[in-house]
Write an enzyme that holds these catalytic residues in place. Structure first.
Site, PDB file in Angstrom:
ATOM      1  N   GLY A  66       0.926  -1.303  -0.019  1.00 54.91           N
ATOM      2  CA  GLY A  66       0.148  -0.285  -0.007  1.00 54.91           C
ATOM      3  C   GLY A  66       0.875   1.185  -0.063  1.00 54.91           C
ATOM      4  O   GLY A  66       1.989   1.362  -0.511  1.00 54.91           O
ATOM      5  N   PHE A  67       0.293   2.005   0.453  1.00 55.72           N
ATOM      6  CA  PHE A  67       1.058   3.475   0.189  1.00 55.72           C
ATOM      7  C   PHE A  67       2.157   3.450   1.462  1.00 55.72           C
ATOM      8  O   PHE A  67       3.381   4.158   0.796  1.00 55.72           O
ATOM      9  CB  PHE A  67       0.067   4.692   0.823  1.00 55.72           C
ATOM     10  CG  PHE A  67      -0.947   5.096  -0.288  1.00 55.72           C
ATOM     11  CD1 PHE A  67      -0.534   5.799  -1.468  1.00 55.72           C
ATOM     12  CD2 PHE A  67      -2.161   4.940  -0.179  1.00 55.72           C
ATOM     13  CE1 PHE A  67      -1.601   6.133  -2.415  1.00 55.72           C
ATOM     14  CE2 PHE A  67      -3.185   4.996  -1.218  1.00 55.72           C
ATOM     15  CZ  PHE A  67      -2.807   5.512  -2.430  1.00 55.72           C
ATOM     16  N   GLY A  68       2.047   3.132   2.465  1.00 57.02           N
ATOM     17  CA  GLY A  68       3.399   2.940   3.353  1.00 57.02           C
ATOM     18  C   GLY A  68       4.413   2.141   2.937  1.00 57.02           C
ATOM     19  O   GLY A  68       5.457   2.497   3.060  1.00 57.02           O
ATOM     20  N   GLU A  84     -18.941   9.783   0.035  1.00 59.49           N
ATOM     21  CA  GLU A  84     -18.465   9.747  -1.768  1.00 59.49           C
ATOM     22  C   GLU A  84     -19.588   8.664  -2.195  1.00 59.49           C
ATOM     23  O   GLU A  84     -20.086   9.051  -3.271  1.00 59.49           O
ATOM     24  CB  GLU A  84     -17.074   9.156  -1.758  1.00 59.49           C
ATOM     25  CG  GLU A  84     -16.267  10.408  -1.423  1.00 59.49           C
ATOM     26  CD  GLU A  84     -14.600   9.927  -0.959  1.00 59.49           C
ATOM     27  OE1 GLU A  84     -13.766  10.688  -0.870  1.00 59.49           O
ATOM     28  OE2 GLU A  84     -14.398   8.709  -0.861  1.00 59.49           O
ATOM     29  N   ASP A 113      -2.409   2.001   8.416  1.00 59.22           N
ATOM     30  CA  ASP A 113      -3.535   1.990   9.165  1.00 59.22           C
ATOM     31  C   ASP A 113      -3.283   0.869  10.356  1.00 59.22           C
ATOM     32  O   ASP A 113      -4.261   0.784  10.936  1.00 59.22           O
ATOM     33  CB  ASP A 113      -4.566   1.325   8.281  1.00 59.22           C
ATOM     34  CG  ASP A 113      -5.288   2.136   7.227  1.00 59.22           C
ATOM     35  OD1 ASP A 113      -5.010   3.539   7.339  1.00 59.22           O
ATOM     36  OD2 ASP A 113      -5.868   1.680   6.274  1.00 59.22           O
ATOM     37  N   ALA A 139      -3.974   8.123   3.326  1.00 60.51           N
ATOM     38  CA  ALA A 139      -2.910   7.749   2.465  1.00 60.51           C
ATOM     39  C   ALA A 139      -1.565   8.727   2.748  1.00 60.51           C
ATOM     40  O   ALA A 139      -0.301   8.561   2.960  1.00 60.51           O
ATOM     41  CB  ALA A 139      -3.328   7.867   0.992  1.00 60.51           C
TER      42      ALA A 139
END
Length: 418
Positions: free
Chosen positions: A12-14, A169, A298, A314
């Protein structure tokens, strides 16, 4: 002589930003993920609402890291971590490490009611998004065939549980689908009669945002035709209805956006966890008593100077990935590790066409300007020119025509209709 072995669980982003930050370091990196792609999760709801295709927001990990010579990518699933012996256990093997970065993220939490998941899917993966897309599109098709007015109304009632960014959203997008995208596609039903209901247990939607922006978000949702219910808790969910307090709402499409819990891998780390299953990390993002094991994104629970936890968003994961890479450099050089401090640059949530809110610290924006800021930032952080071009093109087409180009119903149709 080979350099230290750095194992990263999760792309993921991390995890991805940590890997890229170590590109020029004398280390051997192994990135382990059960998927072969990096998912741009902030746009996942657009796959769920037929605005984008899965490939528009996902990029193969090997493609992203193909020029990085010190990295090896493994497709597999980590099942446990032996911190004492420095081993990551997999379903079909194990990997030894000198430094470990655990960035496996979070999944849905149904607050002690796992049986609700079947009736109310959440949104964390591409599979989730495709399932939601299938249910939403199929609801209109089923309503078109239905002769009983009450049953038809239930098919045209969409309930989203959870008024955070994902819920907001989804609610805005579903309302636009009913009132614009589907408008001329059916003969026996008027899609504009669809009800989109957003339920939030706290007093405001977007409860982590300033009150003025929460109120503006609610007004924008209601302008789009969304019914907003706040200060109400869900009591029961099944495939035909949702109970909110003493009220029962007949609905065949219920979506979950209310809670998250850390991935199960956290429990194998032999570390203290919070109520959501996140690891209570040290200020430098390491496990207590294990300076060679870092937990980020997370999965990590870390309080900021204001007493609030670093949010599971993020930008925080990206900063933690880069910071962890720097701390690994320092550890290799024999220097003390540095504490992580989150640089909060603001939060944005889109609601619908030209509708959004932005919390940029002292500056609060809503409406068209916030929406443009949201579009720009999300295009910028997408990985790869192809994805940026495709997403921008799809958004431009949708803005001009109100159409959504990924309206495909896949999977077992008959099973859901029953």
């Amino acid at each position: 002589m080979p350099g230290p072995r750095v194992v990263i669980i999760g792309s993921g982003f991390g995890g991805l930003y940590a890997a890229k930050a170590l590109a020029d370091e004398p280390v051997e990196i192994t990135i382990l993920d059960r998927r072969n792609y990096h998912l741009f999760q902030p746009l996942l709801y657009q796959v769920a609402t037929a605005a984008l295709n899965p490939a528009d927001i996902a990029t193969p990990i090997r493609s992203i890291l193909r020029h990085q010579k010190n990295i090896n990518v493994i497709l597999g699933e980590a099942t446990a971590v032996d911190t004492k012996n420095r081993i990551v256990k997999m379903t079909d093997g194990e990997i030894a490490f000198d430094y470990l970065i655990v960035a496996t993220g979070a999944t849905h939490s149904y607050f002690g009611h796992p049986e609700w998941e079947r009736a109310a899917p959440g949104l964390k993966t591409i599979e989730d998004a495709l399932e939601i897309r299938r249910r939403v599109l199929l609801a209109f098709e089923a309503a078109e065939r239905e002769t009983d007015p009450k049953a038809q109304a239930a098919w045209l009632t969409f309930v989203i549980v959870g008024g955070g960014p994902t819920g907001v959203e989804l609610a805005g997008a579903l309302s636009e689908i009913a009132r614009h995208t589907m408008l001329r596609d059916f003969r026996r039903i008027d899609p504009r009669n669809a009800r989109v209901i957003l339920v939030e247990g706290k007093d405001h939607v977007l409860p982590t945002y300033p009150v003025d922006l929460s109120q503006k978000a609610r007004r924008q949702l209601e302008k789009l035709g969304v019914e907003v219910i706040t200060g109400a808790m869900v009591g029961a969910i099944d495939r035909h209805e949702v109970r909110i307090g003493e009220m029962s709402i007949a609905s065949r499409t219920i979506l979950w956006a209310a809670g998250v819990q850390a991935s199960a891998l956290a429990r194998s780390l032999d570390a203290p966890l919070d109520r959501a299953g996140r690891v209570l990390v040290q200020p430098d993002l390491t496990l207590p008593g294990h300076p060679d094991v870092f937990v980020i994104g997370d999965l990590a629970a870390l309080k900021q100077r204001n007493g609030q936890l670093v949010p599971g968003v993020a930008p925080a994961a990206m900063q933690q990935g880069k910071h962890t890479a720097e701390n690994i450099r320092r550890a290799i050089d024999g220097q003390p590790l540095r504490a992580f401090h989150y640089n909060d640059k603001g939060s944005l949530a889109t609601i619908g066409r030209a509708a959004a809110v932005a919390d940029l610290g002292r500056v609060h924006m809503s409406g068209f300007l916030a929406w443009m800021a949201w579009l720009t930032i999300h295009i910028f952080f997408l990985i790869g020119f192809r994805n940026r071009f495709l997403v921008f093109s799809q958004w431009a087409w949708a803005y001009l025509t109100y159409q959504r180009g990924a309206r495909l119903i896949t999977g077992d149709v008959d099973q859901l209709l029953r």
